[in-house]
Design an enzyme around this catalytic site. Structure first.
Site, PDB file in Angstrom:
ATOM      1  N   ASN A 210      37.187  -2.145 -29.066  1.00 50.71           N
ATOM      2  CA  ASN A 210      36.884  -2.771 -27.774  1.00 50.71           C
ATOM      3  C   ASN A 210      36.569  -4.237 -27.966  1.00 50.71           C
ATOM      4  OD1 ASN A 210      37.077  -0.202 -26.826  1.00 50.71           O
ATOM      5  ND2 ASN A 210      34.933  -0.010 -26.231  1.00 50.71           N
ATOM      6  N   LYS A 289      49.699   0.938 -45.473  1.00 45.23           N
ATOM      7  CA  LYS A 289      50.169   0.243 -44.279  1.00 45.23           C
ATOM      8  C   LYS A 289      51.414   0.931 -43.707  1.00 45.23           C
ATOM      9  CE  LYS A 289      51.635  -4.270 -42.716  1.00 45.23           C
ATOM     10  NZ  LYS A 289      52.074  -5.604 -43.102  1.00 45.23           N
ATOM     11  N   PRO A 305      31.830  10.523 -30.985  1.00 42.45           N
ATOM     12  CA  PRO A 305      30.587  10.999 -30.354  1.00 42.45           C
ATOM     13  C   PRO A 305      30.027   9.928 -29.427  1.00 42.45           C
ATOM     14  CG  PRO A 305      30.223  10.460 -32.671  1.00 42.45           C
ATOM     15  CD  PRO A 305      31.701  10.356 -32.431  1.00 42.45           C
ATOM     16  N   ASP A 306      29.369  10.351 -28.365  1.00 44.02           N
ATOM     17  CA  ASP A 306      28.724   9.400 -27.458  1.00 44.02           C
ATOM     18  C   ASP A 306      27.288   9.182 -27.955  1.00 44.02           C
ATOM     19  OD1 ASP A 306      27.362   8.106 -25.339  1.00 44.02           O
ATOM     20  OD2 ASP A 306      28.930   8.775 -23.959  1.00 44.02           O
ATOM     21  N   ILE A 307      27.093   8.064 -28.646  1.00 43.31           N
ATOM     22  CA  ILE A 307      25.802   7.809 -29.305  1.00 43.31           C
ATOM     23  C   ILE A 307      24.672   7.734 -28.280  1.00 43.31           C
ATOM     24  CG2 ILE A 307      24.556   6.194 -30.816  1.00 43.31           C
ATOM     25  CD1 ILE A 307      27.402   5.265 -31.791  1.00 43.31           C
ATOM     26  N   PHE A 323      24.141   0.378 -21.471  1.00 44.79           N
ATOM     27  CA  PHE A 323      24.936  -0.616 -20.759  1.00 44.79           C
ATOM     28  C   PHE A 323      26.131   0.088 -20.137  1.00 44.79           C
ATOM     29  CE2 PHE A 323      23.814  -5.124 -21.386  1.00 44.79           C
ATOM     30  CZ  PHE A 323      22.616  -4.941 -22.063  1.00 44.79           C
ATOM     31  N   LYS A 337      26.982   6.895 -14.294  1.00 45.58           N
ATOM     32  CA  LYS A 337      26.745   6.867 -15.747  1.00 45.58           C
ATOM     33  C   LYS A 337      25.271   7.103 -16.074  1.00 45.58           C
ATOM     34  CE  LYS A 337      30.239   4.484 -18.002  1.00 45.58           C
ATOM     35  NZ  LYS A 337      30.948   3.282 -18.378  1.00 45.58           N
ATOM     36  N   LYS A 341      24.685  10.256 -18.454  1.00 47.07           N
ATOM     37  CA  LYS A 341      24.178  10.068 -19.821  1.00 47.07           C
ATOM     38  C   LYS A 341      22.670  10.303 -19.920  1.00 47.07           C
ATOM     39  CE  LYS A 341      27.946   7.161 -21.348  1.00 47.07           C
ATOM     40  NZ  LYS A 341      28.477   6.565 -22.558  1.00 47.07           N
TER      41      LYS A 341
HETATM   42  O1  PMT Z   1      29.165  -8.478 -27.017  1.00 46.08           O
HETATM   43  P1  PMT Z   1      29.411  -9.428 -25.873  1.00 46.08           P
HETATM   44  O2  PMT Z   1      30.701 -10.226 -26.043  1.00 46.08           O
HETATM   45  O3  PMT Z   1      28.222 -10.323 -25.619  1.00 46.08           O
HETATM   46  O4  PMT Z   1      29.636  -8.581 -24.545  1.00 46.08           O
HETATM   47  C1  PMT Z   1      28.607  -7.794 -24.023  1.00 46.08           C
HETATM   48  C2  PMT Z   1      29.114  -6.438 -23.502  1.00 46.08           C
HETATM   49  C3  PMT Z   1      30.070  -6.648 -22.338  1.00 46.08           C
HETATM   50  C4  PMT Z   1      29.818  -5.689 -24.631  1.00 46.08           C
HETATM   51  C5  PMT Z   1      27.837  -5.640 -23.068  1.00 46.08           C
HETATM   52  O5  PMT Z   1      27.218  -6.330 -22.004  1.00 46.08           O
HETATM   53  C6  PMT Z   1      28.209  -4.231 -22.614  1.00 46.08           C
HETATM   54  O6  PMT Z   1      28.561  -3.974 -21.475  1.00 46.08           O
HETATM   55  N1  PMT Z   1      28.120  -3.239 -23.557  1.00 46.08           N
HETATM   56  C7  PMT Z   1      28.531  -1.863 -23.332  1.00 46.08           C
HETATM   57  C8  PMT Z   1      30.023  -1.779 -23.436  1.00 46.08           C
HETATM   58  C9  PMT Z   1      30.547  -0.371 -23.236  1.00 46.08           C
HETATM   59  O7  PMT Z   1      31.088   0.201 -24.143  1.00 46.08           O
HETATM   60  O8  PMT Z   1      30.295   0.137 -22.062  1.00 46.08           O
HETATM   61  P2  PMT Z   1      30.728   1.659 -21.605  1.00 46.08           P
HETATM   62  O9  PMT Z   1      30.548   1.656 -20.140  1.00 46.08           O
HETATM   63  O10 PMT Z   1      32.067   2.027 -22.144  1.00 46.08           O
HETATM   64  O11 PMT Z   1      29.640   2.562 -22.325  1.00 46.08           O
HETATM   65  C10 PMT Z   1      28.443   2.962 -21.688  1.00 46.08           C
HETATM   66  C11 PMT Z   1      27.313   3.052 -22.676  1.00 46.08           C
HETATM   67  O12 PMT Z   1      27.541   4.092 -23.619  1.00 46.08           O
HETATM   68  C12 PMT Z   1      27.055   1.798 -23.504  1.00 46.08           C
HETATM   69  O13 PMT Z   1      25.666   1.634 -23.626  1.00 46.08           O
HETATM   70  C13 PMT Z   1      27.689   2.104 -24.850  1.00 46.08           C
HETATM   71  O14 PMT Z   1      27.017   1.433 -25.922  1.00 46.08           O
HETATM   72  C14 PMT Z   1      27.453   3.620 -24.940  1.00 46.08           C
HETATM   73  N2  PMT Z   1      28.463   4.351 -25.719  1.00 46.08           N
HETATM   74  C15 PMT Z   1      29.752   4.431 -25.284  1.00 46.08           C
HETATM   75  C16 PMT Z   1      30.659   5.186 -25.996  1.00 46.08           C
HETATM   76  C17 PMT Z   1      30.245   5.865 -27.171  1.00 46.08           C
HETATM   77  N3  PMT Z   1      31.098   6.579 -27.875  1.00 46.08           N
HETATM   78  N4  PMT Z   1      28.958   5.754 -27.576  1.00 46.08           N
HETATM   79  C18 PMT Z   1      28.067   5.023 -26.881  1.00 46.08           C
HETATM   80  O15 PMT Z   1      26.890   4.928 -27.270  1.00 46.08           O
END
Ligand code: PMT
Length: 399
Positions: A210, A289, A305-307, A323, A337, A341
């Site tokens: 990402n 490769k 896994p979703d941490i 976030f 969300k 979560k």
């Molecule tokens: O790093 P920068 O360039 O400063 O940008 C900041 C940001 C945009 C990355 C940050 O503000 C942000 O939004 N981070 C979360 C990005 C994200 O993956 O969002 P999501 O909506 O897909 O995930 C929701 C939440 O689940 C997040 O807290 C993510 O860390 C968590 N997650 C998601 C998938 C996963 N497999 N494990 C997780 O823990």
């Protein structure tokens, strides 16, 4: 919240064009109920007259260490003792260097050494100067010594450049001083933050991942550290140095991030999931490769896994701030969300219009089960401080 009301604030002004903004800061501090005394460096008096500050504060302004008249009224050691807080705004590159060295070659540097009060600086300088390794090194030294740094902002500068180095606006500075009054807000708390992207290998040279620079997560780590927390940053691949005083574990993949988080989660009070974790990884990463032999390539992906969700559903787990990066229906998706979560709080950002990822600024909609707060567009460091203010209020209520 401590706030500045009834506090003795010693406002130090150093030489820079932003010195004119400090007149407004003095006015706002007084209006908020603080008592304000101003000390100016010789260079500052070239930009704003001491008389201007005297007229605004109603108190004599001090500019020299060797001023018999002022020393007779209130000696410099007495002045250092008088201050509950020192705020140096603007703090020039030269002043930061002298402060980092521990010099006492004018009244203001002497007061910084002689005062036991907390010190905040609001740096202001040209963007190239701000990014110079010497300035950044001095900044780290000052932060390690507990000096609180307010800003700077990024934007158009008086010299015509654009970039980081603009002094915070007086109202934002007041809010920062007023809300946290900095140190101690998270003293004794252990905080674990994930930041940056994860890279999921396709083969030894290719990956899927990402977009994320790590700026937001690192700004949060710095803000929690400034608030007195013991901070562990589990970081995906980014090109940022660890903020001073923050412990960092570097990882590449979601599985490694998951492992690093769960090896440390049990003693944590607050977990912040800011990382842009890849939701899927290639099922069979290749050891060599992959050659370009055909026009199409299909890669089979499996879920990571979703941490965040796993931490949030731990029995007796930490307070969780997640976030959400959304390209549409920000409010609805964020609320969904939060529930799905089971996190305590969620900071949602729209990543549809060039904001969010990689930029220096962002805006957040912070939601929790009983409420929400919109944090307007601001520099990510400032945004992190504002977010911590919101989190501190809710966290204390839940504690
Ligand atoms: O790093 P920068 O360039 O400063 O940008 C900041 C940001 C945009 C990355 C940050 O503000 C942000 O939004 N981070 C979360 C990005 C994200 O993956 O969002 P999501 O909506 O897909 O995930 C929701 C939440 O689940 C997040 O807290 C993510 O860390 C968590 N997650 C998601 C998938 C996963 N497999 N494990 C997780 O823990």
């Amino acid at each position: 919240m401590a706030g500045v009301a009834n506090q003795n604030i010693l406002l130090g002004v150093t030489g820079g064009i932003a010195a004119y903004k400090s007149v407004e800061l003095a006015r706002l501090l007084l209006k908020a109920g603080a008592r304000v005394r101003v000390v100016m460096t010789e260079a500052a008096t070239r930009f704003v007259s001491p008389l201007t500050f005297q007229a605004v504060t109603g108190s004599p302004v001090r500019c020299s260490l060797f001023d018999e008249e002022h020393e007779a009224a209130m000696g410099h050691i007495e002045l250092a003792r008088w201050a509950d807080q020192m705020v140096i705004a603007p703090a020039s590159a030269d002043f930061m260097a002298r402060m980092a060295l521990g010099l006492a070659n004018d009244l203001l540097t002497t007061l910084c050494l002689a005062s036991a009060s907390s010190i905040a600086i609001a740096p202001a300088m040209n963007q190239r100067m701000w990014q110079h390794p010497a300035v950044q090194h001095n900044l780290s030294l000052l932060e390690e010594r507990g000096v609180r740094v307010l800003g700077p902002e990024s934007g158009e500068q008086a010299c015509g450049d654009t970039g980081p180095g603009r002094m915070l606006e007086p109202a934002d500075m007041l809010a920062a001083l007023d809300s946290a009054s900095g140190a101690g807000l998270f003293a004794g708390k252990k905080v674990l933050i994930t930041a940056g992207p994860t890279h999921e290998a396709i083969d030894p040279v290719r990956f899927i991942g990402n977009r994320s620079s790590g700026k937001m997560g690192y700004a949060l780590a710095r803000a929690f550290r400034r608030g007195g927390a013991d901070v562990l940053l589990v970081s995906g691949p980014v090109s940022l140095p660890a903020p001073p005083g923050v412990n960092r574990v570097n990882v590449q993949t979601a599985l490694q991030m998951h492992k690093a988080v769960f090896e440390n989660i049990h003693s944590v009070d607050i977990f912040v999931g800011c990382a842009a974790v890849a939701d899927y990884r290639p099922e069979n990463p290749q050891q060599q490769k992959i050659k370009k032999l055909s026009d199409r390539m299909d890669i089979s992906l499996v879920r990571n896994p979703d941490i965040l969700a796993e931490v949030a559903t731990l029995e007796e787990g930490p307070y969780t701030l997640g976030f959400a990066a959304e390209t549409q229906n920000l409010v609805e998706n964020a609320r969904a969300k939060l529930l799905a979560k089971q996190v305590d709080m969620l900071a949602a950002n729209s990543v549809a219009d060039g904001m969010g990822f990689e930029s220096d600024e962002n805006t957040l909609l912070v939601i929790w089960p009983e409420g929400e707060k919109h944090l307007p567009v601001q520099d990510k460091q400032q945004l992190a401080e504002s977010l911590l203010g919101v989190l501190a209020d809710q966290y204390r209520r839940d504690e």
